[in-house]
Design a protein around this motif. Structure first.
Motif, PDB file in Angstrom:
ATOM      1  N   LEU A   1      -2.250 -43.358  29.244  1.00 38.08           N
ATOM      2  CA  LEU A   1      -1.498 -42.126  29.009  1.00 38.08           C
ATOM      3  C   LEU A   1      -1.356 -41.901  27.507  1.00 38.08           C
ATOM      4  O   LEU A   1      -1.111 -42.841  26.755  1.00 38.08           O
ATOM      5  CB  LEU A   1      -0.128 -42.201  29.673  1.00 38.08           C
ATOM      6  CG  LEU A   1      -0.117 -42.413  31.192  1.00 38.08           C
ATOM      7  CD1 LEU A   1       1.305 -42.455  31.713  1.00 38.08           C
ATOM      8  CD2 LEU A   1      -0.903 -41.304  31.898  1.00 38.08           C
ATOM      9  N   LEU A   2      -1.520 -40.675  27.086  1.00 36.48           N
ATOM     10  CA  LEU A   2      -1.419 -40.313  25.671  1.00 36.48           C
ATOM     11  C   LEU A   2      -0.155 -39.487  25.469  1.00 36.48           C
ATOM     12  O   LEU A   2      -0.127 -38.310  25.811  1.00 36.48           O
ATOM     13  CB  LEU A   2      -2.654 -39.522  25.234  1.00 36.48           C
ATOM     14  CG  LEU A   2      -4.005 -40.187  25.524  1.00 36.48           C
ATOM     15  CD1 LEU A   2      -5.140 -39.287  25.098  1.00 36.48           C
ATOM     16  CD2 LEU A   2      -4.095 -41.529  24.826  1.00 36.48           C
ATOM     17  N   PRO A   3       0.898 -40.085  24.930  1.00 34.03           N
ATOM     18  CA  PRO A   3       2.178 -39.375  24.803  1.00 34.03           C
ATOM     19  C   PRO A   3       2.073 -38.064  24.026  1.00 34.03           C
ATOM     20  O   PRO A   3       2.692 -37.066  24.408  1.00 34.03           O
ATOM     21  CB  PRO A   3       3.067 -40.380  24.058  1.00 34.03           C
ATOM     22  CG  PRO A   3       2.461 -41.712  24.359  1.00 34.03           C
ATOM     23  CD  PRO A   3       0.992 -41.475  24.453  1.00 34.03           C
ATOM     24  N   GLY A   4       1.299 -38.044  22.949  1.00 34.17           N
ATOM     25  CA  GLY A   4       1.161 -36.822  22.173  1.00 34.17           C
ATOM     26  C   GLY A   4       0.535 -35.707  22.981  1.00 34.17           C
ATOM     27  O   GLY A   4       0.984 -34.552  22.945  1.00 34.17           O
ATOM     28  N   LEU A   5      -0.509 -36.040  23.725  1.00 35.17           N
ATOM     29  CA  LEU A   5      -1.189 -35.039  24.544  1.00 35.17           C
ATOM     30  C   LEU A   5      -0.289 -34.557  25.676  1.00 35.17           C
ATOM     31  O   LEU A   5      -0.257 -33.358  25.996  1.00 35.17           O
ATOM     32  CB  LEU A   5      -2.481 -35.623  25.094  1.00 35.17           C
ATOM     33  CG  LEU A   5      -3.441 -34.649  25.779  1.00 35.17           C
ATOM     34  CD1 LEU A   5      -3.862 -33.545  24.831  1.00 35.17           C
ATOM     35  CD2 LEU A   5      -4.670 -35.387  26.301  1.00 35.17           C
ATOM     36  N   ILE A   6       0.453 -35.467  26.282  1.00 37.75           N
ATOM     37  CA  ILE A   6       1.366 -35.081  27.351  1.00 37.75           C
ATOM     38  C   ILE A   6       2.451 -34.150  26.818  1.00 37.75           C
ATOM     39  O   ILE A   6       2.848 -33.174  27.478  1.00 37.75           O
ATOM     40  CB  ILE A   6       1.988 -36.334  27.997  1.00 37.75           C
ATOM     41  CG1 ILE A   6       0.903 -37.131  28.734  1.00 37.75           C
ATOM     42  CG2 ILE A   6       3.116 -35.967  28.950  1.00 37.75           C
ATOM     43  CD1 ILE A   6       1.376 -38.462  29.278  1.00 37.75           C
ATOM     44  N   THR A   7       2.921 -34.411  25.598  1.00 40.04           N
ATOM     45  CA  THR A   7       3.921 -33.532  24.985  1.00 40.04           C
ATOM     46  C   THR A   7       3.375 -32.128  24.795  1.00 40.04           C
ATOM     47  O   THR A   7       4.044 -31.128  25.091  1.00 40.04           O
ATOM     48  CB  THR A   7       4.367 -34.107  23.623  1.00 40.04           C
ATOM     49  OG1 THR A   7       4.907 -35.410  23.821  1.00 40.04           O
ATOM     50  CG2 THR A   7       5.410 -33.204  22.973  1.00 40.04           C
TER      51      THR A   7
ATOM     52  N   LEU B   1       4.792 -28.693  26.597  1.00 45.60           N
ATOM     53  CA  LEU B   1       5.224 -27.544  25.792  1.00 45.60           C
ATOM     54  C   LEU B   1       4.458 -26.285  26.190  1.00 45.60           C
ATOM     55  O   LEU B   1       5.046 -25.206  26.335  1.00 45.60           O
ATOM     56  CB  LEU B   1       5.028 -27.839  24.308  1.00 45.60           C
ATOM     57  CG  LEU B   1       5.988 -28.853  23.677  1.00 45.60           C
ATOM     58  CD1 LEU B   1       5.574 -29.156  22.238  1.00 45.60           C
ATOM     59  CD2 LEU B   1       7.425 -28.335  23.708  1.00 45.60           C
ATOM     60  N   CYS B   2       3.158 -26.426  26.379  1.00 43.33           N
ATOM     61  CA  CYS B   2       2.355 -25.270  26.788  1.00 43.33           C
ATOM     62  C   CYS B   2       2.742 -24.790  28.179  1.00 43.33           C
ATOM     63  O   CYS B   2       2.857 -23.576  28.420  1.00 43.33           O
ATOM     64  CB  CYS B   2       0.870 -25.635  26.758  1.00 43.33           C
ATOM     65  SG  CYS B   2       0.210 -25.920  25.102  1.00 43.33           S
ATOM     66  N   ALA B   3       2.949 -25.732  29.108  1.00 42.73           N
ATOM     67  CA  ALA B   3       3.341 -25.352  30.465  1.00 42.73           C
ATOM     68  C   ALA B   3       4.680 -24.626  30.471  1.00 42.73           C
ATOM     69  O   ALA B   3       4.858 -23.622  31.183  1.00 42.73           O
ATOM     70  CB  ALA B   3       3.405 -26.592  31.355  1.00 42.73           C
ATOM     71  N   ALA B   4       5.627 -25.110  29.669  1.00 40.44           N
ATOM     72  CA  ALA B   4       6.929 -24.449  29.593  1.00 40.44           C
ATOM     73  C   ALA B   4       6.796 -23.032  29.043  1.00 40.44           C
ATOM     74  O   ALA B   4       7.413 -22.080  29.553  1.00 40.44           O
ATOM     75  CB  ALA B   4       7.870 -25.270  28.711  1.00 40.44           C
ATOM     76  N   MET B   5       5.960 -22.880  28.020  1.00 37.22           N
ATOM     77  CA  MET B   5       5.756 -21.551  27.442  1.00 37.22           C
ATOM     78  C   MET B   5       5.065 -20.620  28.422  1.00 37.22           C
ATOM     79  O   MET B   5       5.422 -19.437  28.542  1.00 37.22           O
ATOM     80  CB  MET B   5       4.935 -21.684  26.154  1.00 37.22           C
ATOM     81  CG  MET B   5       4.911 -20.435  25.304  1.00 37.22           C
ATOM     82  SD  MET B   5       6.551 -20.031  24.675  1.00 37.22           S
ATOM     83  CE  MET B   5       6.209 -18.431  23.915  1.00 37.22           C
TER      84      MET B   5
ATOM     85  N   ARG C   1      -6.115 -22.616  33.717  1.00 33.89           N
ATOM     86  CA  ARG C   1      -7.460 -23.195  33.870  1.00 33.89           C
ATOM     87  C   ARG C   1      -8.145 -23.316  32.514  1.00 33.89           C
ATOM     88  O   ARG C   1      -8.768 -24.338  32.196  1.00 33.89           O
ATOM     89  CB  ARG C   1      -8.258 -22.319  34.821  1.00 33.89           C
ATOM     90  CG  ARG C   1      -9.728 -22.711  34.988  1.00 33.89           C
ATOM     91  CD  ARG C   1     -10.618 -21.829  34.137  1.00 33.89           C
ATOM     92  NE  ARG C   1     -12.027 -22.115  34.303  1.00 33.89           N
ATOM     93  CZ  ARG C   1     -12.951 -21.767  33.422  1.00 33.89           C
ATOM     94  NH1 ARG C   1     -12.607 -21.158  32.312  1.00 33.89           N
ATOM     95  NH2 ARG C   1     -14.219 -22.047  33.663  1.00 33.89           N
ATOM     96  N   ASP C   2      -8.021 -22.288  31.674  1.00 35.14           N
ATOM     97  CA  ASP C   2      -8.684 -22.296  30.367  1.00 35.14           C
ATOM     98  C   ASP C   2      -8.142 -23.396  29.465  1.00 35.14           C
ATOM     99  O   ASP C   2      -8.875 -23.922  28.615  1.00 35.14           O
ATOM    100  CB  ASP C   2      -8.515 -20.939  29.679  1.00 35.14           C
ATOM    101  CG  ASP C   2      -9.326 -19.840  30.351  1.00 35.14           C
ATOM    102  OD1 ASP C   2     -10.210 -20.170  31.167  1.00 35.14           O
ATOM    103  OD2 ASP C   2      -9.076 -18.652  30.062  1.00 35.14           O
ATOM    104  N   LEU C   3      -6.876 -23.736  29.624  1.00 35.28           N
ATOM    105  CA  LEU C   3      -6.294 -24.810  28.819  1.00 35.28           C
ATOM    106  C   LEU C   3      -6.565 -26.182  29.433  1.00 35.28           C
ATOM    107  O   LEU C   3      -6.717 -27.172  28.712  1.00 35.28           O
ATOM    108  CB  LEU C   3      -4.789 -24.600  28.671  1.00 35.28           C
ATOM    109  CG  LEU C   3      -4.059 -25.592  27.758  1.00 35.28           C
ATOM    110  CD1 LEU C   3      -4.621 -25.527  26.344  1.00 35.28           C
ATOM    111  CD2 LEU C   3      -2.570 -25.316  27.750  1.00 35.28           C
TER     112      LEU C   3
END
Length: 469
Positions: free
Chosen positions: A85-91, A95-99, A116-118
């Motif tokens: 797991l990559l904590p930075g990538l998960i963060t 953030l993107c999902a919340a936005m 899908r594009d992301l």
């Protein structure tokens, strides 16, 4: 994303810290991993050609089946994603999902395509991070190039026979990407598969005619984009790998010529100039490239953005004119807007929103590339992204090229996830490392996985233990 890489020291520990997860070498990697990765990259490039073949041979392919195929390819990446797991990538994902959820609530519409594009670049980047082996990345890319060139040469020299198996026009009609316009019903190629009269082919027109090869990508534009990525990878390699550099660049030039990609010709020429002139900290200058491109587009768009002809300047004017229509809600993707098919920056900002766009762009430049090879490829990738957004709305998010690009970027971090297997557990090097860094965990692993007979030294004689099965 605050990642650290192998050899970066103990000051910034993260998911990439080698003291937490000791990296593996190419020699220690499981050969099955290599075959799976090569297969995933090849499938990423050819899956639409396979679907087109099925559609032409009487098995109708719908948009739903196309989406299912992409989902299956992404699912094949999961075993590599779950290795670490990559904590930075998960963060960034959270953030993107919340936005995106906030944008959906305000606009009243859910844009599934945005998710899908992301998902595609994040998924392939994650796999590349956990693989972290540029030699394997080069091998996978070479295999893919040979497949692409083989199919491309078949299309070039045996076009009629090729289109009997790959009716590209019908495939795109069935998947909803083209309208069945009566004027074009006589062709089996994509609409951009031939240069229209009055424009003509740019490269070797007398020899190759108006036909533009698309190979397994079904679109000559995508073949040009793939060629650009191959050239960028070759030009990023160290001087000691000159033969590989020449291979990737020469193969890219061949693909650019047969696809007659003006975009690829311009971009690769710029990359070659960068390779000859940019070193060290100068490789960070492309971080400013999209801001300069947007300013230029806005300036060109002030002329009215009339699309007079299918020229480079005409497409820039059209893209710049679209940016003049933006208001505050559109900048934050809080308003449903019309599609921007050939206007990349307008589509990007209207779909993702300016905050998410800036977050993703800054995250790319915060990646700790361990050497100049990674820094060069990131710089070339940034130029590719900047320029393609000037003339195309959707090409940057196409799985068949986007997945390959982001996998290569992830591999450039050169910090593979650990692979635990019995050979590694029994090796003396691993046992010594385990005592120093992870003695408790390694001891438990040996007790659980060691299948050799357990023995005791009693009275200077080796005897088998009887208290264990």
């Amino acid at each position: 994303m605050n990642y650290s890489h192998a050899g970066a020291g103990n000051e910034s520990k993260s998911a990439f810290d080698p003291t937490i997860h000791p990296p593996i070498s190419d020699a220690a990697a499981h050969p099955l991993d290599d075959r799976i990765i090569i297969s995933i990259l090849a499938a990423t490039a050819v899956y639409q050609a396979v679907l087109c073949l099925l559609n032409t041979q009487g098995i109708p392919v719908s948009r739903a089946l196309l989406g299912l195929s992409e989902a299956l390819i992404l699912s094949a990446c999961l075993p590599f994603i779950t290795r670490r797991l990559l904590p930075g990538l998960i963060t960034v994902i959270l953030l993107c999902a919340a936005m995106f959820c906030l944008q959906s609530l305000v606009s009243g519409a859910v844009n599934i395509k945005t998710f899908r594009d992301l998902a595609i670049p994040l998924c392939y980047f994650w796999v590349g991070c956990n693989i972290g082996r540029v030699q394997l990345a080069s091998r996978a890319l070479i295999w893919t190039i040979w497949v692409v060139l083989f199919m491309g040469l078949l299309e070039l020299f045996f076009l009629d026979q090729y289109t009997n198996f790959f009716d590209i026009f019908s495939y795109y009609v069935n998947t909803g990407n083209l309208d069945p316009v009566q004027t074009y019903n006589t062709t089996k190629l994509q609409l951009n598969g031939t240069r229209p009269e009055g424009i003509g082919r740019t490269l070797l027109p007398e020899l190759l005619g108006a036909h533009r090869v698309s190979s397994v990508f079904l679109e000559p534009v995508s073949l040009g984009n793939f060629a650009t990525i191959c050239a960028a990878w070759g030009l990023s390699l160290d001087k000691s790998e000159l033969r590989k550099t020449l291979f990737f660049v020469v193969m890219a030039i061949v693909m650019i010529v047969i696809s007659d990609s003006r975009f690829a010709l311009t971009t690769v020429s710029l990359m070659i100039a960068m390779r000859l002139s940019m070193y060290g900290k100068a490789l960070y200058l492309p971080i400013l490239a999209p801001f300069a491109a947007i300013a230029l587009l806005v300036a060109i768009g002030e002329e009215g953005g009339k699309f007079m002809e299918d020229s480079f300047y005409g497409r820039l004017a059209l893209s710049g004119n679209a940016l003049h229509e933006f208001d505050i809600p559109m900048l934050f993707a809080m308003k449903v807007s019309s599609p921007y098919a050939d206007m990349g920056y307008a589509h990007l900002i209207s779909a993702f929103g300016l905050p998410v766009t800036l977050l993703l762009w800054c995250s790319l430049w915060l990646l700790p590339m361990p050497d100049e090879q990674g820094q060069r490829f990131r710089a070339f990738a940034a130029i590719y992204i900047t320029l393609i957004l000037c003339v195309s709305g959707y090409s940057l998010y196409a799985l068949k090229t986007s997945g390959i690009l982001w996998f290569l970027i992830g591999c450039c971090l050169k910090s593979p996830a650990p692979v635990r297997n019995r050979t590694e557990l029994h090796s003396p090097t691993h046992s010594h490392s385990s005592k120093n860094s992870q003695s408790v965990h390694a001891g438990a692993s040996h007790a659980e996985l060691n299948l050799e007979p357990l023995v005791l030294d009693v009275g200077h004689q080796i005897r088998r233990r009887t208290d264990v099965n």
